[in-house]
Design a protein around this motif. Structure first.
Motif, mmCIF file in Angstrom:
data_model
loop_
_atom_site.group_PDB
_atom_site.id
_atom_site.type_symbol
_atom_site.label_atom_id
_atom_site.label_comp_id
_atom_site.label_asym_id
_atom_site.label_seq_id
_atom_site.Cartn_x
_atom_site.Cartn_y
_atom_site.Cartn_z
ATOM 1 N N ARG A 1 0.820 -1.217 0.000
ATOM 2 C CA ARG A 1 0.000 0.000 0.000
ATOM 3 C C ARG A 1 0.852 1.264 0.000
ATOM 4 N N GLU A 2 2.130 1.092 0.307
ATOM 5 C CA GLU A 2 3.080 2.208 0.172
ATOM 6 C C GLU A 2 3.735 2.215 -1.207
ATOM 7 N N GLY A 3 3.355 1.254 -2.073
ATOM 8 C CA GLY A 3 3.831 1.270 -3.451
ATOM 9 C C GLY A 3 4.887 0.264 -3.812
ATOM 10 N N ALA A 4 5.179 -0.714 -2.940
ATOM 11 C CA ALA A 4 6.246 -1.682 -3.206
ATOM 12 C C ALA A 4 5.697 -2.987 -3.775
ATOM 13 N N ASP A 5 6.480 -3.615 -4.642
ATOM 14 C CA ASP A 5 6.233 -4.989 -5.061
ATOM 15 C C ASP A 5 6.859 -5.912 -4.015
ATOM 16 N N VAL A 6 6.224 -7.058 -3.786
ATOM 17 C CA VAL A 6 6.630 -7.911 -2.670
ATOM 18 C C VAL A 6 6.815 -9.357 -3.101
ATOM 19 N N LEU A 7 7.993 -9.887 -2.824
ATOM 20 C CA LEU A 7 8.236 -11.323 -2.894
ATOM 21 C C LEU A 7 8.330 -11.812 -1.455
ATOM 22 N N PHE A 8 7.554 -12.837 -1.119
ATOM 23 C CA PHE A 8 7.596 -13.323 0.254
ATOM 24 C C PHE A 8 7.685 -14.847 0.291
ATOM 25 N N THR A 9 8.302 -15.349 1.342
ATOM 26 C CA THR A 9 8.444 -16.790 1.506
ATOM 27 C C THR A 9 7.399 -17.317 2.473
ATOM 28 N N HIS A 10 7.125 -18.602 2.343
ATOM 29 C CA HIS A 10 6.226 -19.291 3.262
ATOM 30 C C HIS A 10 6.527 -20.782 3.198
ATOM 31 N N LEU A 11 6.197 -21.505 4.248
ATOM 32 C CA LEU A 11 6.351 -22.950 4.228
ATOM 33 C C LEU A 11 5.330 -23.557 3.268
ATOM 34 N N PRO A 12 5.649 -24.681 2.629
ATOM 35 C CA PRO A 12 4.690 -25.284 1.698
ATOM 36 C C PRO A 12 3.319 -25.534 2.321
ATOM 37 N N GLU A 13 3.298 -25.912 3.608
ATOM 38 C CA GLU A 13 2.016 -26.180 4.264
ATOM 39 C C GLU A 13 1.234 -24.905 4.586
ATOM 40 N N GLU A 14 1.822 -23.747 4.322
ATOM 41 C CA GLU A 14 1.142 -22.475 4.557
ATOM 42 C C GLU A 14 0.627 -21.856 3.259
ATOM 43 N N ALA A 15 0.408 -22.680 2.250
ATOM 44 C CA ALA A 15 0.005 -22.169 0.935
ATOM 45 C C ALA A 15 -1.303 -21.390 0.998
ATOM 46 N N GLY A 16 -2.261 -21.864 1.800
ATOM 47 C CA GLY A 16 -3.538 -21.163 1.912
ATOM 48 C C GLY A 16 -3.381 -19.767 2.503
ATOM 49 N N GLU A 17 -2.562 -19.661 3.546
ATOM 50 C CA GLU A 17 -2.287 -18.357 4.152
ATOM 51 C C GLU A 17 -1.580 -17.454 3.137
ATOM 52 N N ALA A 18 -0.644 -18.036 2.389
ATOM 53 C CA ALA A 18 0.119 -17.258 1.413
ATOM 54 C C ALA A 18 -0.781 -16.692 0.316
ATOM 55 N N GLU A 19 -1.784 -17.440 -0.075
ATOM 56 C CA GLU A 19 -2.717 -16.959 -1.098
ATOM 57 C C GLU A 19 -3.432 -15.695 -0.634
ATOM 58 N N GLU A 20 -3.770 -15.652 0.655
ATOM 59 C CA GLU A 20 -4.454 -14.469 1.177
ATOM 60 C C GLU A 20 -3.524 -13.265 1.189
ATOM 61 N N THR A 21 -2.270 -13.463 1.596
ATOM 62 C CA THR A 21 -1.308 -12.357 1.553
ATOM 63 C C THR A 21 -1.137 -11.855 0.129
ATOM 64 N N ALA A 22 -0.990 -12.778 -0.810
ATOM 65 C CA ALA A 22 -0.820 -12.396 -2.213
ATOM 66 C C ALA A 22 -2.036 -11.626 -2.716
ATOM 67 N N ARG A 23 -3.212 -12.048 -2.297
ATOM 68 C CA ARG A 23 -4.436 -11.346 -2.713
ATOM 69 C C ARG A 23 -4.431 -9.906 -2.211
ATOM 70 N N LEU A 24 -4.025 -9.715 -0.969
ATOM 71 C CA LEU A 24 -4.006 -8.372 -0.392
ATOM 72 C C LEU A 24 -2.989 -7.473 -1.089
ATOM 73 N N VAL A 25 -1.840 -8.039 -1.457
ATOM 74 C CA VAL A 25 -0.809 -7.265 -2.152
ATOM 75 C C VAL A 25 -1.286 -6.861 -3.545
ATOM 76 N N THR A 26 -1.842 -7.804 -4.283
ATOM 77 C CA THR A 26 -2.302 -7.499 -5.641
ATOM 78 C C THR A 26 -3.511 -6.564 -5.612
ATOM 79 N N GLU A 27 -4.311 -6.676 -4.574
ATOM 80 C CA GLU A 27 -5.456 -5.770 -4.417
ATOM 81 C C GLU A 27 -4.984 -4.327 -4.263
ATOM 82 N N ALA A 28 -3.767 -4.161 -3.742
ATOM 83 C CA ALA A 28 -3.181 -2.823 -3.602
ATOM 84 C C ALA A 28 -2.552 -2.348 -4.908
ATOM 85 N N GLY A 29 -2.620 -3.172 -5.957
ATOM 86 C CA GLY A 29 -2.091 -2.779 -7.257
ATOM 87 C C GLY A 29 -0.620 -3.073 -7.441
ATOM 88 N N ARG A 30 -0.059 -3.949 -6.598
ATOM 89 C CA ARG A 30 1.369 -4.260 -6.692
ATOM 90 C C ARG A 30 1.567 -5.751 -6.977
#
Length: 298
Positions: free
Chosen positions: A77-106
Protein backbone atom coordinates in the motif's frame (compact mmCIF):
# COMPACT_ATOMS: atom_id res chain seq x y z
CA UNK A 1 -22.69 20.14 22.05
CA UNK A 2 -19.75 17.66 21.95
CA UNK A 3 -19.58 15.25 19.03
CA UNK A 4 -20.53 11.79 20.40
CA UNK A 5 -18.43 10.01 17.75
CA UNK A 6 -15.21 8.66 19.35
CA UNK A 7 -12.11 10.49 18.18
CA UNK A 8 -9.48 7.90 17.12
CA UNK A 9 -6.76 10.41 18.01
CA UNK A 10 -7.85 10.13 21.62
CA UNK A 11 -8.33 6.36 21.72
CA UNK A 12 -6.70 4.60 24.66
CA UNK A 13 -4.06 2.20 23.25
CA UNK A 14 -5.13 -0.51 25.68
CA UNK A 15 -8.70 -0.42 24.41
CA UNK A 16 -8.04 -0.51 20.69
CA UNK A 17 -7.87 -4.31 20.46
CA UNK A 18 -9.02 -7.26 22.58
CA UNK A 19 -6.96 -8.37 25.54
CA UNK A 20 -7.00 -11.31 27.92
CA UNK A 21 -8.65 -13.45 28.75
CA UNK A 22 -8.68 -15.04 25.32
CA UNK A 23 -10.57 -18.23 24.58
CA UNK A 24 -8.44 -21.30 25.22
CA UNK A 25 -7.05 -22.54 21.90
CA UNK A 26 -4.33 -24.82 20.64
CA UNK A 27 -3.10 -25.54 17.12
CA UNK A 28 -0.43 -27.63 15.49
CA UNK A 29 2.54 -25.65 14.11
CA UNK A 30 2.75 -23.54 12.03
CA UNK A 31 -0.76 -22.47 13.02
CA UNK A 32 -3.65 -20.92 11.13
CA UNK A 33 -4.97 -17.36 11.13
CA UNK A 34 -8.47 -18.59 10.31
CA UNK A 35 -8.66 -20.67 13.49
CA UNK A 36 -7.58 -17.90 15.87
CA UNK A 37 -10.03 -16.22 18.23
CA UNK A 38 -10.00 -13.28 17.97
CA UNK A 39 -8.69 -13.00 14.43
CA UNK A 40 -5.47 -10.98 14.12
CA UNK A 41 -5.54 -7.59 12.42
CA UNK A 42 -2.96 -7.18 9.64
CA UNK A 43 -4.19 -3.73 8.62
CA UNK A 44 -6.51 -5.13 5.96
CA UNK A 45 -9.13 -2.47 6.63
CA UNK A 46 -7.05 0.21 8.31
CA UNK A 47 -3.63 0.72 6.73
CA UNK A 48 -3.49 3.70 4.36
CA UNK A 49 -0.38 4.20 2.27
CA UNK A 50 1.19 7.41 0.98
CA UNK A 51 3.73 6.25 -1.64
CA UNK A 52 6.60 6.11 0.87
CA UNK A 53 7.97 2.99 -0.88
CA UNK A 54 6.81 3.73 -4.41
CA UNK A 55 8.20 1.23 -6.94
CA UNK A 56 10.52 -0.38 -4.38
CA UNK A 57 11.15 -4.11 -4.47
CA UNK A 58 10.90 -6.00 -1.19
CA UNK A 59 11.65 -9.54 -0.04
CA UNK A 60 9.95 -10.66 3.19
CA UNK A 61 10.48 -14.03 4.86
CA UNK A 62 7.50 -15.54 6.63
CA UNK A 63 5.10 -13.27 4.79
CA UNK A 64 2.13 -15.60 4.83
CA UNK A 65 0.73 -14.55 8.23
CA UNK A 66 1.37 -12.53 11.37
CA UNK A 67 3.88 -9.69 11.27
CA UNK A 68 5.10 -10.79 7.82
CA UNK A 69 1.63 -10.45 6.30
CA UNK A 70 1.10 -7.07 7.95
CA UNK A 71 4.42 -5.83 6.56
CA UNK A 72 3.54 -7.13 3.08
CA UNK A 73 0.18 -5.32 3.22
CA UNK A 74 1.76 -2.07 4.39
CA UNK A 75 4.64 -2.21 1.90
CA UNK A 76 2.30 -2.86 -1.02
CA UNK A 77 0.00 0.00 0.00
CA UNK A 78 3.08 2.21 0.17
CA UNK A 79 3.83 1.27 -3.45
CA UNK A 80 6.25 -1.68 -3.21
CA UNK A 81 6.23 -4.99 -5.06
CA UNK A 82 6.63 -7.91 -2.67
CA UNK A 83 8.24 -11.32 -2.89
CA UNK A 84 7.60 -13.32 0.25
CA UNK A 85 8.44 -16.79 1.51
CA UNK A 86 6.23 -19.29 3.26
CA UNK A 87 6.35 -22.95 4.23
CA UNK A 88 4.69 -25.28 1.70
CA UNK A 89 2.02 -26.18 4.26
CA UNK A 90 1.14 -22.48 4.56
CA UNK A 91 0.00 -22.17 0.94
CA UNK A 92 -3.54 -21.16 1.91
CA UNK A 93 -2.29 -18.36 4.15
CA UNK A 94 0.12 -17.26 1.41
CA UNK A 95 -2.72 -16.96 -1.10
CA UNK A 96 -4.45 -14.47 1.18
CA UNK A 97 -1.31 -12.36 1.55
CA UNK A 98 -0.82 -12.40 -2.21
CA UNK A 99 -4.44 -11.35 -2.71
CA UNK A 100 -4.01 -8.37 -0.39
CA UNK A 101 -0.81 -7.26 -2.15
CA UNK A 102 -2.30 -7.50 -5.64
CA UNK A 103 -5.46 -5.77 -4.42
CA UNK A 104 -3.18 -2.82 -3.60
CA UNK A 105 -2.09 -2.78 -7.26
CA UNK A 106 1.37 -4.26 -6.69
CA UNK A 107 3.10 -7.49 -7.72
CA UNK A 108 2.99 -10.40 -5.29
CA UNK A 109 5.40 -13.33 -5.65
CA UNK A 110 4.83 -16.12 -3.13
CA UNK A 111 7.71 -18.61 -2.84
CA UNK A 112 7.12 -21.83 -0.89
CA UNK A 113 10.35 -22.89 0.78
CA UNK A 114 12.01 -23.91 4.03
CA UNK A 115 14.75 -21.39 4.82
CA UNK A 116 16.45 -23.93 7.09
CA UNK A 117 18.01 -25.29 3.92
CA UNK A 118 20.80 -23.37 2.17
CA UNK A 119 19.67 -24.57 -1.26
CA UNK A 120 16.17 -23.23 -0.60
CA UNK A 121 17.56 -19.83 0.33
CA UNK A 122 19.58 -19.81 -2.88
CA UNK A 123 16.39 -20.56 -4.81
CA UNK A 124 14.68 -17.57 -3.16
CA UNK A 125 17.58 -15.29 -4.06
CA UNK A 126 17.59 -16.51 -7.66
CA UNK A 127 13.83 -15.97 -7.88
CA UNK A 128 14.19 -12.42 -6.54
CA UNK A 129 16.87 -11.70 -9.14
CA UNK A 130 14.64 -13.10 -11.88
CA UNK A 131 11.48 -11.26 -10.77
CA UNK A 132 12.90 -7.93 -9.61
CA UNK A 133 16.52 -7.56 -10.68
CA UNK A 134 17.21 -5.47 -7.57
CA UNK A 135 15.96 -5.72 -3.99
CA UNK A 136 15.51 -2.42 -2.17
CA UNK A 137 14.59 -3.92 1.19
CA UNK A 138 15.06 -7.35 2.72
CA UNK A 139 12.93 -8.17 5.78
CA UNK A 140 14.27 -11.20 7.67
CA UNK A 141 11.14 -12.02 9.62
CA UNK A 142 10.53 -15.80 9.56
CA UNK A 143 10.91 -17.42 12.97
CA UNK A 144 10.09 -20.51 14.98
CA UNK A 145 9.66 -21.08 18.71
CA UNK A 146 8.32 -23.80 20.98
CA UNK A 147 7.60 -23.35 24.66
CA UNK A 148 9.47 -25.72 26.99
CA UNK A 149 8.39 -24.90 30.56
CA UNK A 150 10.30 -27.90 31.97
CA UNK A 151 13.68 -26.29 31.30
CA UNK A 152 16.79 -26.75 29.20
CA UNK A 153 17.01 -30.47 29.97
CA UNK A 154 13.77 -31.03 28.05
CA UNK A 155 14.68 -29.13 24.87
CA UNK A 156 15.22 -31.86 22.27
CA UNK A 157 17.93 -31.48 19.67
CA UNK A 158 15.29 -31.56 16.92
CA UNK A 159 13.58 -28.48 18.38
CA UNK A 160 16.87 -26.66 19.04
CA UNK A 161 17.99 -27.33 15.48
CA UNK A 162 14.72 -26.06 14.01
CA UNK A 163 14.78 -22.87 16.09
CA UNK A 164 18.40 -22.03 15.29
CA UNK A 165 18.26 -22.92 11.61
CA UNK A 166 15.02 -21.00 11.02
CA UNK A 167 15.88 -17.92 13.04
CA UNK A 168 19.61 -17.62 12.31
CA UNK A 169 20.79 -19.79 9.42
CA UNK A 170 17.99 -18.66 7.11
CA UNK A 171 18.56 -15.00 7.95
CA UNK A 172 22.31 -15.32 7.44
CA UNK A 173 22.09 -17.20 4.14
CA UNK A 174 19.42 -14.97 2.60
CA UNK A 175 21.30 -11.82 3.58
CA UNK A 176 24.50 -13.25 2.14
CA UNK A 177 22.83 -14.30 -1.11
CA UNK A 178 20.65 -11.23 -1.67
CA UNK A 179 23.30 -8.65 -0.84
CA UNK A 180 24.42 -8.56 -4.48
CA UNK A 181 20.94 -7.30 -5.41
CA UNK A 182 20.69 -4.53 -2.80
CA UNK A 183 21.84 -1.14 -4.12
CA UNK A 184 23.13 1.85 -2.18
CA UNK A 185 20.15 3.37 -0.44
CA UNK A 186 18.66 -0.05 0.18
CA UNK A 187 18.13 -1.63 3.55
CA UNK A 188 17.84 -4.79 5.62
CA UNK A 189 15.36 -5.07 8.48
CA UNK A 190 15.56 -8.00 10.89
CA UNK A 191 12.90 -9.09 13.35
CA UNK A 192 14.34 -9.60 16.82
CA UNK A 193 12.22 -9.57 20.01
CA UNK A 194 11.80 -8.35 23.55
CA UNK A 195 13.06 -11.87 24.31
CA UNK A 196 16.55 -10.73 23.31
CA UNK A 197 16.63 -8.55 26.44
CA UNK A 198 14.08 -10.14 28.76
CA UNK A 199 14.24 -13.87 28.01
CA UNK A 200 11.37 -16.02 29.21
CA UNK A 201 12.74 -19.22 30.75
CA UNK A 202 10.32 -21.38 28.73
CA UNK A 203 11.60 -19.84 25.45
CA UNK A 204 15.32 -20.15 26.16
CA UNK A 205 16.46 -21.33 22.73
CA UNK A 206 14.23 -18.83 20.91
CA UNK A 207 15.42 -15.95 23.11
CA UNK A 208 19.02 -16.95 22.46
CA UNK A 209 18.52 -16.57 18.71
CA UNK A 210 16.81 -13.21 19.13
CA UNK A 211 19.81 -11.93 21.07
CA UNK A 212 22.03 -13.12 18.24
CA UNK A 213 19.90 -11.18 15.75
CA UNK A 214 20.60 -7.97 17.66
CA UNK A 215 24.35 -8.63 17.41
CA UNK A 216 24.08 -9.57 13.73
CA UNK A 217 22.13 -6.38 12.98
CA UNK A 218 24.61 -4.07 14.66
CA UNK A 219 27.69 -5.81 13.27
CA UNK A 220 26.34 -5.99 9.72
CA UNK A 221 25.30 -2.34 9.86
CA UNK A 222 28.90 -1.34 10.52
CA UNK A 223 30.10 -3.62 7.74
CA UNK A 224 27.69 -2.31 5.08
CA UNK A 225 27.69 1.40 5.92
CA UNK A 226 30.38 2.14 3.34
CA UNK A 227 28.18 0.53 0.67
CA UNK A 228 25.29 2.80 1.63
CA UNK A 229 23.12 -0.08 2.87
CA UNK A 230 21.33 0.42 6.18
CA UNK A 231 20.69 -2.47 8.59
CA UNK A 232 18.17 -2.18 11.41
CA UNK A 233 15.84 -4.37 13.44
CA UNK A 234 12.43 -4.26 15.07
CA UNK A 235 12.00 -5.81 18.53
CA UNK A 236 8.32 -6.63 19.07
CA UNK A 237 6.85 -7.53 22.41
CA UNK A 238 3.93 -9.98 22.57
CA UNK A 239 2.10 -10.04 19.22
CA UNK A 240 -1.07 -12.01 18.46
CA UNK A 241 -0.05 -14.30 15.58
CA UNK A 242 -0.54 -17.99 14.68
CA UNK A 243 2.83 -18.70 16.28
CA UNK A 244 1.21 -18.21 19.70
CA UNK A 245 -1.59 -20.83 19.77
CA UNK A 246 0.63 -23.28 17.89
CA UNK A 247 3.60 -23.07 20.27
CA UNK A 248 2.28 -21.94 23.69
CA UNK A 249 0.52 -24.27 26.13
CA UNK A 250 -1.82 -21.56 27.49
CA UNK A 251 -2.82 -18.49 25.50
CA UNK A 252 -5.65 -17.22 27.70
CA UNK A 253 -3.55 -14.53 29.38
CA UNK A 254 -1.18 -13.80 26.50
CA UNK A 255 0.09 -10.22 26.43
CA UNK A 256 -1.66 -9.24 29.63
CA UNK A 257 1.63 -8.21 31.22
CA UNK A 258 2.27 -5.36 28.76
CA UNK A 259 1.73 -1.79 29.93
CA UNK A 260 -1.47 -1.70 27.89
CA UNK A 261 -2.75 -5.00 29.26
CA UNK A 262 -2.96 -6.73 25.89
CA UNK A 263 -0.77 -8.09 23.09
CA UNK A 264 -0.06 -6.08 19.97
CA UNK A 265 -1.72 -6.88 16.68
CA UNK A 266 0.46 -7.44 13.59
CA UNK A 267 -0.93 -4.22 12.09
CA UNK A 268 0.66 -2.27 14.94
CA UNK A 269 4.13 -3.57 14.04
CA UNK A 270 4.05 -2.82 10.30
CA UNK A 271 4.57 0.98 10.53
CA UNK A 272 7.96 0.43 12.19
CA UNK A 273 9.13 -1.59 9.18
CA UNK A 274 7.73 0.98 6.75
CA UNK A 275 9.62 3.77 8.51
CA UNK A 276 12.92 1.86 8.58
CA UNK A 277 12.53 1.03 4.87
CA UNK A 278 11.70 4.60 3.87
CA UNK A 279 13.93 7.50 2.92
CA UNK A 280 12.86 9.26 6.13
CA UNK A 281 15.07 6.77 7.96
CA UNK A 282 18.02 7.49 5.68
CA UNK A 283 20.38 8.35 8.54
CA UNK A 284 19.32 5.46 10.75
CA UNK A 285 21.36 2.26 10.87
CA UNK A 286 22.37 -0.26 13.55
CA UNK A 287 19.17 0.69 15.38
CA UNK A 288 16.88 -1.67 17.28
CA UNK A 289 13.39 -0.19 17.22
CA UNK A 290 11.53 -1.43 20.28
CA UNK A 291 7.80 -2.03 19.88
CA UNK A 292 7.22 -3.83 23.13
CA UNK A 293 4.15 -2.21 24.65
CA UNK A 294 6.09 -0.58 27.45
CA UNK A 295 8.92 -2.93 28.37
CA UNK A 296 11.99 -0.88 29.20
CA UNK A 297 14.86 -2.21 27.08
CA UNK A 298 18.51 -1.13 26.63
Amino acid sequence: MPDPTPDPRREHPGERYPGPEFPGQSQEPPGSTEEMAPRPDHGERTYRGSDRLKDRKAVITGGDSGIGRAVAVAFSREGADVLFTHLPEEAGEAEETARLVTEAGRRAVAVPCDIREESECRRVADRAAEEFGTVDVLVNNAAYQMSQPEGIEKIPTEQFDRVVRTNLYGMFWLTQMLLRLIPAGGGIINTTSVQAYQPSPHLLDYAMTKGAIVTFTQGLAAQLAEQGIRVNAVAPGPVWTPLIPSTMPDTTGFGGGSSFGRPAQPAEMAPAYVFLASKEAGFITAEIMNATGGSQLP
